[in-house]
Enzyme design. Structure first.
Site, mmCIF file in Angstrom:
data_model
loop_
_atom_site.group_PDB
_atom_site.id
_atom_site.type_symbol
_atom_site.label_atom_id
_atom_site.label_comp_id
_atom_site.label_asym_id
_atom_site.label_seq_id
_atom_site.Cartn_x
_atom_site.Cartn_y
_atom_site.Cartn_z
ATOM 1 N N LYS A 212 0.833 -1.201 0.000
ATOM 2 C CA LYS A 212 0.000 0.000 0.000
ATOM 3 C C LYS A 212 0.868 1.252 0.000
ATOM 4 O O LYS A 212 0.690 2.157 -0.790
ATOM 5 C CB LYS A 212 -0.925 -0.039 1.218
ATOM 6 C CG LYS A 212 -1.851 1.143 1.324
ATOM 7 C CD LYS A 212 -2.811 0.982 2.491
ATOM 8 C CE LYS A 212 -3.590 2.267 2.699
ATOM 9 N NZ LYS A 212 -4.510 2.201 3.830
ATOM 10 N N GLU A 218 10.390 -4.627 4.724
ATOM 11 C CA GLU A 218 10.484 -6.023 4.283
ATOM 12 C C GLU A 218 10.232 -6.130 2.778
ATOM 13 O O GLU A 218 10.996 -6.772 2.043
ATOM 14 C CB GLU A 218 9.437 -6.890 5.015
ATOM 15 C CG GLU A 218 9.683 -7.069 6.495
ATOM 16 C CD GLU A 218 9.064 -5.979 7.348
ATOM 17 O OE1 GLU A 218 8.773 -4.878 6.813
ATOM 18 O OE2 GLU A 218 8.879 -6.212 8.551
ATOM 19 N N GLY A 273 -4.935 -1.913 4.813
ATOM 20 C CA GLY A 273 -4.129 -3.027 4.292
ATOM 21 C C GLY A 273 -4.775 -4.375 4.530
ATOM 22 O O GLY A 273 -4.867 -5.211 3.629
ATOM 23 N N ARG A 274 -5.257 -4.593 5.757
ATOM 24 C CA ARG A 274 -5.803 -5.913 6.091
ATOM 25 C C ARG A 274 -7.193 -6.142 5.505
ATOM 26 O O ARG A 274 -7.783 -7.211 5.677
ATOM 27 C CB ARG A 274 -5.801 -6.108 7.609
ATOM 28 C CG ARG A 274 -6.493 -5.001 8.389
ATOM 29 C CD ARG A 274 -6.174 -5.082 9.885
ATOM 30 N NE ARG A 274 -6.677 -3.928 10.623
ATOM 31 C CZ ARG A 274 -6.042 -2.786 10.751
ATOM 32 N NH1 ARG A 274 -4.860 -2.614 10.170
ATOM 33 N NH2 ARG A 274 -6.547 -1.800 11.468
ATOM 34 N N GLU A 359 -5.023 -6.791 14.525
ATOM 35 C CA GLU A 359 -4.522 -5.467 14.162
ATOM 36 C C GLU A 359 -5.668 -4.449 14.210
ATOM 37 O O GLU A 359 -5.450 -3.263 14.418
ATOM 38 C CB GLU A 359 -3.876 -5.491 12.761
ATOM 39 C CG GLU A 359 -2.825 -4.408 12.585
ATOM 40 C CD GLU A 359 -2.032 -4.518 11.281
ATOM 41 O OE1 GLU A 359 -2.623 -4.293 10.216
ATOM 42 O OE2 GLU A 359 -0.821 -4.799 11.328
ATOM 43 N N HIS A 390 -5.280 -33.495 17.321
ATOM 44 C CA HIS A 390 -4.193 -34.327 17.841
ATOM 45 C C HIS A 390 -3.068 -33.468 18.402
ATOM 46 O O HIS A 390 -1.949 -33.938 18.576
ATOM 47 C CB HIS A 390 -3.681 -35.248 16.731
ATOM 48 C CG HIS A 390 -4.763 -36.155 16.239
ATOM 49 N ND1 HIS A 390 -5.022 -37.383 16.800
ATOM 50 C CD2 HIS A 390 -5.706 -35.981 15.279
ATOM 51 C CE1 HIS A 390 -6.063 -37.933 16.186
ATOM 52 N NE2 HIS A 390 -6.493 -37.102 15.272
ATOM 53 N N LYS A 510 9.076 -0.655 14.534
ATOM 54 C CA LYS A 510 9.681 -0.339 13.230
ATOM 55 C C LYS A 510 10.746 0.744 13.404
ATOM 56 O O LYS A 510 11.841 0.650 12.843
ATOM 57 C CB LYS A 510 8.615 0.203 12.263
ATOM 58 C CG LYS A 510 7.677 -0.823 11.692
ATOM 59 C CD LYS A 510 6.772 -0.155 10.641
ATOM 60 C CE LYS A 510 5.632 -1.045 10.219
ATOM 61 N NZ LYS A 510 4.658 -0.399 9.341
HETATM 62 O O1 F6P Z 1 3.051 -2.965 9.813
HETATM 63 C C1 F6P Z 1 1.709 -3.220 9.648
HETATM 64 C C2 F6P Z 1 1.247 -2.883 8.259
HETATM 65 O O2 F6P Z 1 1.152 -1.519 8.106
HETATM 66 C C3 F6P Z 1 -0.081 -3.565 7.964
HETATM 67 O O3 F6P Z 1 -1.165 -2.864 8.435
HETATM 68 C C4 F6P Z 1 -0.027 -3.710 6.494
HETATM 69 O O4 F6P Z 1 -0.953 -4.654 6.040
HETATM 70 C C5 F6P Z 1 1.408 -4.124 6.301
HETATM 71 O O5 F6P Z 1 2.127 -3.375 7.270
HETATM 72 C C6 F6P Z 1 1.975 -3.899 4.941
HETATM 73 O O6 F6P Z 1 1.924 -2.571 4.550
HETATM 74 P P1 F6P Z 1 2.145 -2.129 3.048
HETATM 75 O O7 F6P Z 1 1.055 -2.740 2.231
HETATM 76 O O8 F6P Z 1 2.094 -0.635 3.056
HETATM 77 O O9 F6P Z 1 3.482 -2.644 2.608
#
Ligand code: F6P
Length: 549
Positions: A212, A218, A273-274, A359, A390, A510
C-alpha cells in the site's frame, strides 16, 4: 461527532450493567440444561445468509442474553455506525480516512461518495485493468524479456499485502490454473526469497510488488533483491518492465523503484491493508483463478455486505458472531478465540483472521482518547481440523481456560476420496458435541472405567462453539466468509468504541529497528545507547556476526 460514536463510557451504560447482572445469573448454567429445556434450540438458534449457515446454539446464551446483547448494540448506535461506514464517512478518525473496503466489491452501478466524488467507477477501472492483465498472463500474450511466457508469479508483500492473497490462493487452489506456479514472499529473512526463487527460471517469472505504502522495509528489501536476482540472469535493465508490476497507492515510489506506472494497479487510502485483498492486492489471485472466478468471489463478499447492512440484528450473522464473541471476551474473561476450519484449503485462514482481528481491535484507547476499562480484541489462533485435534484440543476440552471456537465446514468436498469427507465432517460435528455436552463422572463410571481414572476421563463440557456450514468451498463462499469476519470485527470495535482501522501499535518497533540497523551498519559497540539487555544482546550479535563472517 461522527455518527454512532458516543461520549458515554461503555461500562457506564445501563445495557452493560444489565449484561453484568445477567452474567452472574447464568454463568454456571450448562449447555446440557439449555438444550434439555428447549428441544428446538438447535434449529432456532441458527441463521443463514450469503450461502453460510451459522449455528450458534452451542453458546452459553439464553434468549435473555441475546436480547441484552442486541440492546447494547442498539444503544451504542451500531446501525448508524454501519451506515457511516457504507456511506463513506471518515470513521477512521485518527488517520482522517473513510473506511470503504465495501466499495471494492460494490456493483458497477453503485455510487459511494468520498469527499463528494463517486469512488465506484475507479474501483471498476482497476478491476478491469487487473482482468486484462490476468488474461494476458494466463493466455501467454504477456511474455518475459526473452519472449518466454510467464509461468511463475511471485507476490512480494507483507501483512495485508500478503496474508489475504496467500490465504485466498490456498483456499481457491482447486480453481487455479495448475500450469502457473504461485509463490508468496513476505519475510525479510532472506531465506524466504531464496527458497521461493531457487527453482524458478527468471525468464518465466513475474514479480508482483504489493505494498500500500511502497515503503515497507520487508517488501522493498525483498523487491530490490528480487530485481538483482532477475538482472543477474537477464542482464538488461529493460527486463524490469516485463517482470515487475506493482500494487500500491503510491505511484511516486513505484516509479522511483523503476516500475512503469502503466504496470501499476492502484488503490486508495480508504482501504486498510488488512481489508485490501478483494481489490488490486488480489491480482496474484486473479491471475491464478481468472477474472470470472474472481468476480464470483466479489459477489460473495457483496452478498454478505448487503446482509450485514440490511438484516435485522437478531438475524444478522456478523452482528450475532460479534456480540457472542464480546459476551465471552468481556463477561466470561475469555482471552482467545480458536478458528478451526475443517478444510485443508482453509489452512491459512486462521493467520489471515489473526491480522484482520488483532490489528483491528488490539487497541486500549477509545475514540475519545481514554483508556478502556474493559477487555477489547481477543487473541485469534487456530489450525485446520482434524490436525488440531491431535495437538491442542486437549486443552480446549479439559484445560482451565475457556476458549470459544468457530468450526467451519462444507457439505461437499472438492476432492472426493473414499469416505474421507464423511470422516472429516464426523469429527467436526463430534467435537462441537463433545465440547458442549462433555461426559459426566456418572457416565464415565457406567462405562466401567476404573475409579482412579474417572475424574481424568470426565469432560465438564459447557465449552462454547459456533459452527459455520456451507455447501461447498467456492470463490463466492470464500468472499462471504471473509466479509462475515470483517464485519464481525467492525461490530466488536464499534461496541468497544475503538478505531478498528488504524495500527499505530506497529510503529514503535519499526522505528527502533531502523535505529538498530544504523548501529549494526556502523558496527561500533561503544556507541550503543539502549538498555543494558539490548546493548548486551547487540554486542553479542556483532561479535558472533563478525566471527562467522
Ligand atoms: O506494519 C503493519 C502494516 O502496516 C499492515 O497494516 C499492512 O498490512 C502491512 O504493514 C503492509 O503494509 P504495506 O502494504 O504498506 O506494505
Amino acid at each position: 461527532m461522527t455518527a454512532g460514536t458516543s461520549t458515554i463510557r461503555l461500562t457506564q451504560r445501563p445495557e452493560w450493567a444489565a449484561l453484568a447482572d445477567h452474567y452472574e445469573a447464568i454463568k454456571d448454567v450448562h449447555l446440557r440444561s439449555l438444550f434439555a429445556e428447549d428441544p428446538g434450540r438447535g434449529e432456532r438458534l441458527a441463521v443463514e445468509a450469503a450461502g453460510l449457515y451459522l449455528d450458534y446454539s452451542k453458546n452459553r446464551v439464553t434468549d435473555e442474553t441475546l436480547r441484552l446483547l442486541l440492546a447494547l448494540a442498539d444503544a451504542v448506535g451500531l446501525r448508524e455506525r454501519i451506515e457511516a461506514m457504507f456511506g463513506g464517512e471518515k470513521i477512521n478518525t485518527t488517520e482522517r480516512r473513510a473506511v470503504l473496503h465495501v466499495a471494492l466489491r460494490a456493483p458497477r452501478e453503485a455510487s459511494i461518495l468520498v469527499d463528494g466524488e463517486n469512488v465506484v467507477p475507479g474501483v471498476h477501472e482497476v478491476l478491469d485493468k487487473m482482468a486484462g492483465f490476468a488474461d494476458r498472463i494466463r493466455s501467454g500474450a504477456w511474455t518475459g524479456q526473452t519472449g518466454k511466457r510467464i509461468r511463475n508469479i511471485v507476490n512480494i508483500g507483507i501483512g495485508g499485502s500478503d496474508l489475504g492473497p496467500v490465504m485466498a490462493y490456498e483456499a481457491l487452489r482447486s480453481y487455479a490454473d495448475r500450469d502457473l506456479t504461485l509463490r508468496f514472499v513476505s519475510n525479510i529473512d532472506g531465506t524466504d526469497l531464496v527458497e521461493a526463487t531457487r527453482d524458478l527460471d527468471p525468464a518465466e517469472t513475474l514479480f508482483i510488488v504489493a505494498s500500500k505504502t511502497f515503503t515497507t522495509l520487508e517488501t522493498m528489501t525483498n523487491a530490490r533483491s528480487a530485481r538483482e536476482w532477475l538482472l543477474r540472469a537477464l542482464g538488461d535493465e529493460a527486463a524490469v518492465a516485463k517482470h515487475f508490476v506493482a500494487v500500491s497507492t503510491n505511484a511516486e515510489e513505484v516509479a522511483a523503484f523503476g516500475i512503469d506506472t502503466e504496470n501499476m494497479f492502484g488503490f486508495w487510502d480508504w482501504v486498510g491493508g488488512r481489508y485490501s485483498y478483494p481489490g488490486a492486492i488480489g491480482v496474484s489471485l486473479m491471475i491464478a483463478i481468472g477474472p470470472d472466478r474472481y468476480r464470483e468471489m466479489l459477489g460473495g463478499f457483496r452478498a454478505m455486505d448487503e446482509h450485514f447492512r440490511t438484516a435485522p440484528f437478531g438475524q444478522n450473522l456478523p452482528v450475532l458472531l460479534g456480540l457472542i464473541g464480546l459476551w465471552y471476551d468481556d463477561f466470561f474473561g475469555a482471552e482467545t478465540v480458536a478458528i478451526l476450519p475443517y478444510d485443508q484449503y482453509l489452512g491459512r485462514l486462521p493467520s489471515y483472521l489473526q491480522q484482520l482481528d488483532m490489528e483491528s481491535n488490539g487497541k486500549h484507547i477509545t475514540l475519545g482518547g481514554e483508556r478502556v476499562d474493559y477487555q477489547t480484541g481477543p487473541v485469534i489462533w487456530g489450525q485446520p481440523g482434524t490436525n488440531g485435534q491431535h495437538a491442542f484440543y486437549q486443552l480446549i476440552h479439559q484445560g482451565t481456560k475457556l476458549i470459544p471456537c468457530d468450526f467451519i465446514g462444507f457439505a461437499q468436498t472438492l476432492n472426493p476420496l473414499g469416505n474421507h469427507h464423511d470422516l472429516l465432517m464426523a469429527n467436526l460435528f463430534a467435537q462441537t458435541e463433545a465440547l458442549a455436552f462433555g461426559k459426566t463422572t456418572e457416565e464415565v463410571r457406567a462405562e466401567g472405567v476404573p475409579e482412579f481414572q474417572v475424574p481424568h476421563r470426565a469432560f465438564e463440557g459447557n465449552r462454547p462453539t459456533n459452527t459455520i456450514l456451507a455447501e461447498r468451498l467456492t470463490p463466492a463462499t470464500l468472499g462471504a466468509l471473509v466479509a462475515l469476519y470483517e464485519h464481525k470485527v467492525f461490530v466488536q470495535g464499534t461496541i468497544w468504541n475503538i478505531n478498528s482501522f488504524d495500527q499505530w501499535g506497529v510503529e514503535l518497533g519499526k522505528a527502533l529497528a531502523m535505529r538498530i540497523v544504523r548501529e549494526l551498519d556502523a558496527g561500533d559497540v561503544a556507541q550503543l545507547g539502549h538498555d543494558s539487555s539490548t546493548n548486551t544482546l547487540l554486542r553479542r550479535y556483532l561479535a558472533q556476526r563478525t566471527a562467522s563472517g
